[in-house]
Design a protein around this motif. Structure first.
Motif, PDB file in Angstrom:
ATOM      1  N   MET A   1      21.283 -11.551  76.285  1.00  0.00           N
ATOM      2  CA  MET A   1      22.417 -11.099  77.105  1.00  0.00           C
ATOM      3  C   MET A   1      22.003 -10.734  78.537  1.00  0.00           C
ATOM      4  SD  MET A   1      25.198  -8.155  76.194  1.00  0.00           S
ATOM      5  CE  MET A   1      25.722  -8.860  74.638  1.00  0.00           C
ATOM      6  N   GLU A   2      22.787 -11.271  79.489  1.00  0.00           N
ATOM      7  CA  GLU A   2      22.516 -10.979  80.913  1.00  0.00           C
ATOM      8  C   GLU A   2      22.751  -9.496  81.188  1.00  0.00           C
ATOM      9  OE1 GLU A   2      21.402 -12.997  83.128  1.00  0.00           O
ATOM     10  OE2 GLU A   2      21.556 -14.878  81.993  1.00  0.00           O
ATOM     11  N   LYS A   3      22.058  -9.024  82.226  1.00  0.00           N
ATOM     12  CA  LYS A   3      22.153  -7.610  82.573  1.00  0.00           C
ATOM     13  C   LYS A   3      23.595  -7.186  82.897  1.00  0.00           C
ATOM     14  CE  LYS A   3      19.559  -4.498  85.524  1.00  0.00           C
ATOM     15  NZ  LYS A   3      18.551  -4.525  86.563  1.00  0.00           N
ATOM     16  N   ALA A   4      24.316  -8.047  83.630  1.00  0.00           N
ATOM     17  CA  ALA A   4      25.677  -7.664  84.031  1.00  0.00           C
ATOM     18  C   ALA A   4      26.545  -7.383  82.805  1.00  0.00           C
ATOM     19  CB  ALA A   4      26.291  -8.778  84.872  1.00  0.00           C
ATOM     20  N   GLU A   5      26.410  -8.208  81.772  1.00  0.00           N
ATOM     21  CA  GLU A   5      27.207  -7.989  80.557  1.00  0.00           C
ATOM     22  C   GLU A   5      26.735  -6.739  79.807  1.00  0.00           C
ATOM     23  OE1 GLU A   5      27.519 -11.284  77.812  1.00  0.00           O
ATOM     24  OE2 GLU A   5      28.734 -10.066  76.407  1.00  0.00           O
ATOM     25  N   ARG A   6      25.413  -6.549  79.795  1.00  0.00           N
ATOM     26  CA  ARG A   6      24.893  -5.346  79.121  1.00  0.00           C
ATOM     27  C   ARG A   6      25.438  -4.090  79.788  1.00  0.00           C
ATOM     28  NH1 ARG A   6      19.480  -4.910  79.937  1.00  0.00           N
ATOM     29  NH2 ARG A   6      19.063  -6.942  80.866  1.00  0.00           N
ATOM     30  N   VAL A   7      25.453  -4.077  81.116  1.00  0.00           N
ATOM     31  CA  VAL A   7      25.926  -2.899  81.851  1.00  0.00           C
ATOM     32  C   VAL A   7      27.427  -2.693  81.595  1.00  0.00           C
ATOM     33  CG1 VAL A   7      26.340  -1.965  84.170  1.00  0.00           C
ATOM     34  CG2 VAL A   7      24.128  -3.016  83.618  1.00  0.00           C
ATOM     35  N   ARG A   8      28.169  -3.781  81.625  1.00  0.00           N
ATOM     36  CA  ARG A   8      29.616  -3.664  81.419  1.00  0.00           C
ATOM     37  C   ARG A   8      29.931  -3.077  80.031  1.00  0.00           C
ATOM     38  NH1 ARG A   8      32.960  -6.366  78.720  1.00  0.00           N
ATOM     39  NH2 ARG A   8      31.752  -8.260  78.363  1.00  0.00           N
ATOM     40  N   ARG A   9      29.273  -3.628  79.041  1.00  0.00           N
ATOM     41  CA  ARG A   9      29.523  -3.139  77.673  1.00  0.00           C
ATOM     42  C   ARG A   9      29.086  -1.683  77.526  1.00  0.00           C
ATOM     43  NH1 ARG A   9      30.279  -6.859  73.443  1.00  0.00           N
ATOM     44  NH2 ARG A   9      30.407  -8.999  74.159  1.00  0.00           N
ATOM     45  N   TRP A  10      27.905  -1.400  78.058  1.00  0.00           N
ATOM     46  CA  TRP A  10      27.365  -0.042  77.905  1.00  0.00           C
ATOM     47  C   TRP A  10      28.266   0.996  78.559  1.00  0.00           C
ATOM     48  CZ3 TRP A  10      25.843   3.566  81.547  1.00  0.00           C
ATOM     49  CH2 TRP A  10      25.300   4.740  81.004  1.00  0.00           C
ATOM     50  N   ARG A  11      28.767   0.677  79.765  1.00  0.00           N
ATOM     51  CA  ARG A  11      29.615   1.654  80.475  1.00  0.00           C
ATOM     52  C   ARG A  11      30.819   2.058  79.628  1.00  0.00           C
ATOM     53  NH1 ARG A  11      29.485  -0.683  86.510  1.00  0.00           N
ATOM     54  NH2 ARG A  11      27.465   0.196  87.074  1.00  0.00           N
ATOM     55  N   ALA A  12      31.440   1.052  79.017  1.00  0.00           N
ATOM     56  CA  ALA A  12      32.623   1.353  78.199  1.00  0.00           C
ATOM     57  C   ALA A  12      32.221   2.209  76.985  1.00  0.00           C
ATOM     58  CB  ALA A  12      33.267   0.049  77.730  1.00  0.00           C
ATOM     59  N   LEU A  13      31.099   1.870  76.372  1.00  0.00           N
ATOM     60  CA  LEU A  13      30.650   2.639  75.201  1.00  0.00           C
ATOM     61  C   LEU A  13      30.289   4.064  75.593  1.00  0.00           C
ATOM     62  CD1 LEU A  13      28.386  -0.072  73.512  1.00  0.00           C
ATOM     63  CD2 LEU A  13      30.551   0.808  72.624  1.00  0.00           C
ATOM     64  N   PHE A  14      29.574   4.194  76.700  1.00  0.00           N
ATOM     65  CA  PHE A  14      29.101   5.515  77.113  1.00  0.00           C
ATOM     66  C   PHE A  14      30.279   6.426  77.467  1.00  0.00           C
ATOM     67  CE2 PHE A  14      27.301   8.502  80.295  1.00  0.00           C
ATOM     68  CZ  PHE A  14      26.404   9.142  79.448  1.00  0.00           C
ATOM     69  N   GLU A  15      31.289   5.825  78.054  1.00  0.00           N
ATOM     70  CA  GLU A  15      32.472   6.606  78.424  1.00  0.00           C
ATOM     71  C   GLU A  15      33.097   7.231  77.162  1.00  0.00           C
ATOM     72  OE1 GLU A  15      36.106   7.884  79.646  1.00  0.00           O
ATOM     73  OE2 GLU A  15      36.254   5.914  78.687  1.00  0.00           O
TER      74      GLU A  15
END
Ligand code: GDG
Length: 468
Positions: free
Chosen positions: A423-437
């Motif tokens: 998985m590309e970094k941009a997708e990892r960051v996008r997914r993580w942000r939603a989870l972390f929120e």
């Protein structure tokens, strides 16, 4: 809240606060719940005596007032190892094949609930509210009511509530469920478990849903709700920057240079899907020869409930499977799999999570699963890892941005591993942000406050039994 909050659970083990806490989601959650309320945590001391005395031991541990009572050896056998862990735990996790139905267990369970009630009742003041936790103590409110306790009493189930057709496998299921109507409020981890409970009541207890959250059954009324438990996100954020966490992260980084770490952390329990997970990792290695040298899987699984045979057997099977995977794929300078049955400090776990590119959380059934939330909380916001999560964990309902898998399918786990690692970094960051929120917003304080508010809110709801 005007009175005190009295929390009741099978075992009372407040974390000492120095990072060396015991394993188990419930203990962490309850300690956090009591941090901001004045109150008492009541339950078993973890010790046994020859005969039950009912003597209370009250002490302050890590800022929490703990009131404990010892039990007899036979109580431990019949109530804890027996009815709780050999009957209700397997059945509620859809493992009817492992469930033991033994009347002696049933009697021991009722006896201990009665003993708990008799010891606890004198501690309760008129404006206290009582919050009972988990499957060990389902009939506690009934016993307290029989002793004249009129306070508001709530119950929270940390594990799944099974489908109606599974629940009826339990001998005397009606009596057990009827005793839940002595609570003012019964809470579940998810709306799905709440619905399963409602379905049981509609079908087996001449029930009716008066309005969302208000059930009639057995001629009585009961408030029900879903209260998804969370982690102490603020405490986790503090812990992940501690010196110990950083040291552990660096250590793990150093032993995975040019490789990605995949991590699993679970109590050693058959509900956690460890065999299927191991097979999933094996399938990944078989199908992706070019990626073999790029990964290391670490599975931490401290042993639990060793007195129960099913737990001894699963350990043997997992030892064999982990040996087979390393035997098949290891080279002179490299091995793909580490299987560790040790217990780590929480701050060390935070460092391990932080170093892992993939968090692999694949229970076959789980009330919530706090490891999934801890993994997310530990990630570096600029370069986060990917959470692979079982669709059968309660957490999956809140964590749709994880890669959701069917944990019964090693192939699906293998595919998800491949996808996560690529998985590309941009997708990892996008997914993580939603989870972390979600993990930060719906944390343990939100869970506690929502439950306590709901329990206080229906102060007027104990009306005389209605016959329908
Ligand atoms: C029940 C329900 C529900 C694990 N290894 C170590 C360690 N742990 C900690 C984890 C986590 C906790 O134990 C496990 O919590 P889970 O939620 O994953 O699972 P259960 O113990 O089965 O908990 C579950 C929970 O209650 C709360 O309602 O989510 O569904 O089954 O916090 O980090 N902790 C330490 N060392 C270890 O090696 N210190």
């Amino acid at each position: 809240m005007s009175g005190r909050l009295i929390v009741v659970s099978n075992r009372v083990n407040p974390p000492s606060g120095d990072g060396e806490e015991s394993v188990g989601g419930l203990a962490m959650a309850l300690a956090a719940a009591l941090k901001e309320y004045s109150g008492i945590w009541f339950g078993w001391s973890g010790k046994t005596t020859e005969t039950f005395t009912g003597e209370l031991n009250v002490q302050k541990v890590g800022g929490v007032t703990a009131a404990t009572v010892d039990l007899e050896e036979i109580d431990l056998e019949e109530y804890y190892n027996g009815y709780a862990n050999k009957t209700l735990w397997p059945l509620f996790h859809y493992r009817n094949d492992l469930a033991a139905f033994d009347r002696a267990f049933d009697k021991g369970y009722m006896r201990v609930n009665c003993r708990f009630a008799e010891t606890l009742a004198p501690l309760i003041r008129p404006d206290d509210i009582v919050w009972v936790h988990d499957y060990h103590l389902i009939p506690l409110a009934k016993e307290l009511r029989a002793l004249g306790i009129k306070n508001r009493i709530g119950f929270f189930l940390h594990i799944p509530w099974p489908a109606h057709q599974v629940m009826v496998n339990l001998p005397r299921h009606r009596q057990l469920v009827e005793s839940m109507f002595d609570y003012d409020l019964v809470g579940f981890q998810t709306a799905e478990y709440q619905q399963a409970f409602e379905e049981y009541v509609l079908n087996e207890a001449e029930g009716a849903l008066v309005r969302p959250g208000l059930l009639m059954g057995f001629g009585r009324r009961l408030e029900v709700g879903a209260f998804p438990i969370g982690i102490d996100a603020a405490d986790f954020a503090r812990m992940k920057t501690s010196a110990r966490a950083r040291r552990m992260r660096d250590l793990m980084m150093a032993c995975t240079v040019f490789r990605h770490l995949i991590v699993g952390v679970d109590r050693l329990d058959y509900s956690k899907g460890l065999e299927e997970r191991f097979l999933g990792f094996e399938a990944f290695l078989q199908r992706n020869p070019d990626m073999r040298r790029e990964v290391l899987m670490l599975q931490i699984a401290p042993v639990s409930r060793e007195a129960v045979e099913a737990y001894q057997e699963i350990r043997g099977r997992l030892d064999a499977l982990s040996g087979r995977i390393n035997g098949e794929f290891a080279d002179v300078d490299w091995a793909p799999f580490r299987w560790v049955n040790r217990n780590y400090r929480r701050d060390e776990l935070a460092g391990i999570y932080a170093a892992a590119r993939v968090g692999l959380v694949t229970p076959l059934r789980d009330g919530m699963n706090l490891v999934a939330k801890e993994y997310v909380a530990a990630q570096d916001p600029d370069d986060p890892g990917v959470l692979i999560l079982s669709r059968f964990a309660g957490a999956a309902l809140q964590m749709q941005d994880a890669l959701l898998v069917n944990p019964n399918s090693p192939e699906e786990i293998a595919d998800a591993l491949k996808r996560a690692l690529a998985m590309e970094k941009a997708e990892r960051v996008r997914r993580w942000r939603a989870l972390f929120e979600t993990v930060s917003r719906e944390d343990v304080s939100a869970w506690r406050d929502a439950f306590v508010k709901a329990l206080e809110g229906n102060a007027e709801s104990r009306r005389p039994a209605l016959v329908v």
